[in-house]
Design a protein around this motif. Structure first.
Motif, PDB file in Angstrom:
ATOM      1  N   GLN A 192     -51.378 -25.871  42.707  1.00  0.00           N
ATOM      2  CA  GLN A 192     -51.551 -26.473  44.029  1.00  0.00           C
ATOM      3  C   GLN A 192     -50.855 -25.607  45.070  1.00  0.00           C
ATOM      4  N   ARG A 193     -51.647 -25.022  45.963  1.00  0.00           N
ATOM      5  CA  ARG A 193     -51.053 -24.223  47.042  1.00  0.00           C
ATOM      6  C   ARG A 193     -50.357 -25.153  48.030  1.00  0.00           C
ATOM      7  N   GLY A 194     -49.373 -24.611  48.732  1.00  0.00           N
ATOM      8  CA  GLY A 194     -48.590 -25.393  49.671  1.00  0.00           C
ATOM      9  C   GLY A 194     -49.352 -25.803  50.910  1.00  0.00           C
ATOM     10  N   ASP A 195     -48.954 -26.930  51.467  1.00  0.00           N
ATOM     11  CA  ASP A 195     -49.491 -27.436  52.722  1.00  0.00           C
ATOM     12  C   ASP A 195     -48.303 -27.705  53.636  1.00  0.00           C
ATOM     13  N   PRO A 196     -48.044 -26.805  54.608  1.00  0.00           N
ATOM     14  CA  PRO A 196     -46.867 -26.960  55.459  1.00  0.00           C
ATOM     15  C   PRO A 196     -46.856 -28.249  56.268  1.00  0.00           C
ATOM     16  N   THR A 197     -47.983 -28.931  56.395  1.00  0.00           N
ATOM     17  CA  THR A 197     -48.024 -30.183  57.145  1.00  0.00           C
ATOM     18  C   THR A 197     -47.748 -31.393  56.259  1.00  0.00           C
TER      19      THR A 197
ATOM     20  N   ALA B  24     -41.928 -35.080  45.636  1.00  0.00           N
ATOM     21  CA  ALA B  24     -43.364 -34.883  45.840  1.00  0.00           C
ATOM     22  C   ALA B  24     -43.630 -34.216  47.185  1.00  0.00           C
ATOM     23  N   ALA B  25     -42.925 -34.643  48.213  1.00  0.00           N
ATOM     24  CA  ALA B  25     -43.098 -34.047  49.543  1.00  0.00           C
ATOM     25  C   ALA B  25     -42.741 -32.558  49.513  1.00  0.00           C
ATOM     26  N   ARG B  26     -41.640 -32.205  48.831  1.00  0.00           N
ATOM     27  CA  ARG B  26     -41.245 -30.788  48.715  1.00  0.00           C
ATOM     28  C   ARG B  26     -42.290 -29.991  47.952  1.00  0.00           C
ATOM     29  N   LEU B  27     -42.791 -30.555  46.850  1.00  0.00           N
ATOM     30  CA  LEU B  27     -43.809 -29.863  46.053  1.00  0.00           C
ATOM     31  C   LEU B  27     -45.075 -29.626  46.871  1.00  0.00           C
ATOM     32  N   LEU B  28     -45.530 -30.654  47.568  1.00  0.00           N
ATOM     33  CA  LEU B  28     -46.747 -30.533  48.370  1.00  0.00           C
ATOM     34  C   LEU B  28     -46.561 -29.544  49.513  1.00  0.00           C
ATOM     35  N   HIS B  29     -45.387 -29.536  50.094  1.00  0.00           N
ATOM     36  CA  HIS B  29     -45.102 -28.638  51.215  1.00  0.00           C
ATOM     37  C   HIS B  29     -45.087 -27.171  50.766  1.00  0.00           C
ATOM     38  N   SER B  30     -44.390 -26.882  49.681  1.00  0.00           N
ATOM     39  CA  SER B  30     -44.231 -25.483  49.258  1.00  0.00           C
ATOM     40  C   SER B  30     -45.311 -25.001  48.304  1.00  0.00           C
TER      41      SER B  30
ATOM     42  N   ALA C 194     -45.300 -32.861  30.609  1.00  0.00           N
ATOM     43  CA  ALA C 194     -45.520 -31.937  31.727  1.00  0.00           C
ATOM     44  C   ALA C 194     -44.276 -31.833  32.598  1.00  0.00           C
ATOM     45  N   VAL C 195     -44.122 -30.671  33.216  1.00  0.00           N
ATOM     46  CA  VAL C 195     -43.074 -30.436  34.213  1.00  0.00           C
ATOM     47  C   VAL C 195     -43.725 -29.805  35.432  1.00  0.00           C
ATOM     48  N   TYR C 196     -43.001 -29.846  36.556  1.00  0.00           N
ATOM     49  CA  TYR C 196     -43.477 -29.249  37.801  1.00  0.00           C
ATOM     50  C   TYR C 196     -42.606 -28.059  38.177  1.00  0.00           C
ATOM     51  N   VAL C 197     -43.240 -27.052  38.776  1.00  0.00           N
ATOM     52  CA  VAL C 197     -42.542 -25.840  39.205  1.00  0.00           C
ATOM     53  C   VAL C 197     -42.822 -25.627  40.684  1.00  0.00           C
ATOM     54  N   LEU C 198     -41.777 -25.644  41.510  1.00  0.00           N
ATOM     55  CA  LEU C 198     -41.939 -25.305  42.928  1.00  0.00           C
ATOM     56  C   LEU C 198     -42.390 -23.853  43.047  1.00  0.00           C
ATOM     57  N   ALA C 199     -43.228 -23.557  44.017  1.00  0.00           N
ATOM     58  CA  ALA C 199     -43.733 -22.192  44.206  1.00  0.00           C
ATOM     59  C   ALA C 199     -42.604 -21.179  44.354  1.00  0.00           C
ATOM     60  N   ASP C 200     -41.500 -21.584  44.992  1.00  0.00           N
ATOM     61  CA  ASP C 200     -40.408 -20.624  45.198  1.00  0.00           C
ATOM     62  C   ASP C 200     -39.601 -20.352  43.920  1.00  0.00           C
TER      63      ASP C 200
END
Length: 124
Positions: A36-41, A75-81, A95-101
């Protein structure tokens, strides 16, 4: 979007489902299930409020889990980044989640992270 955000999006855009994921220690975590690519909004995640209808399709839709399945602040941080969902046997939920950074490199069909697996948030 700042330069770091642009670089993160360029990195995550090279990730595809099925790629192997290894942590900062070189241990294999699992495989990419979702990119999932980030959405800055993006600022929040809202639970569905629709009343399920009587048909099976409406009931299934009403109970479907929205991604990412984590507490709202994360979730907000994941969606943002932007993030990866990684299928793994290391988490109770699978399953685990990985922030883009947290993606260090993407090469040779493999995603290498800059954190150990223990620091990755599990799916709820």
């Amino acid at each position: 979007m700042n330069q770091q955000g642009t670089q993160q999006q360029a990195t995550i855009s090279r990730v595809t489902t099925g790629m192997r994921v290894v942590d900062s220690t070189g241990a294999e975590i699992g495989t990419v299930d979702l990119v999932q690519r980030g959405d800055p909004t993006a600022v929040t995640v809202q639970a569905p409020t629709a009343d399920p209808g009587s048909s099976l399709d409406e009931l299934i839709e009403a109970t479907a889990v929205e991604e990412p399945d984590v507490p709202a602040d994360l979730a907000a941080r994941l969606l943002h980044s932007g993030y990866l969902k990684v299928s793994t046997e290391l988490a109770r939920t699978g399953a685990v989640y990985v922030l883009a950074d947290r993606i260090a490199t993407v090469s040779d069909g493999q995603v290498r992270l800059d954190v150990p697996a223990a620091e990755l948030p599990p799916e709820e």
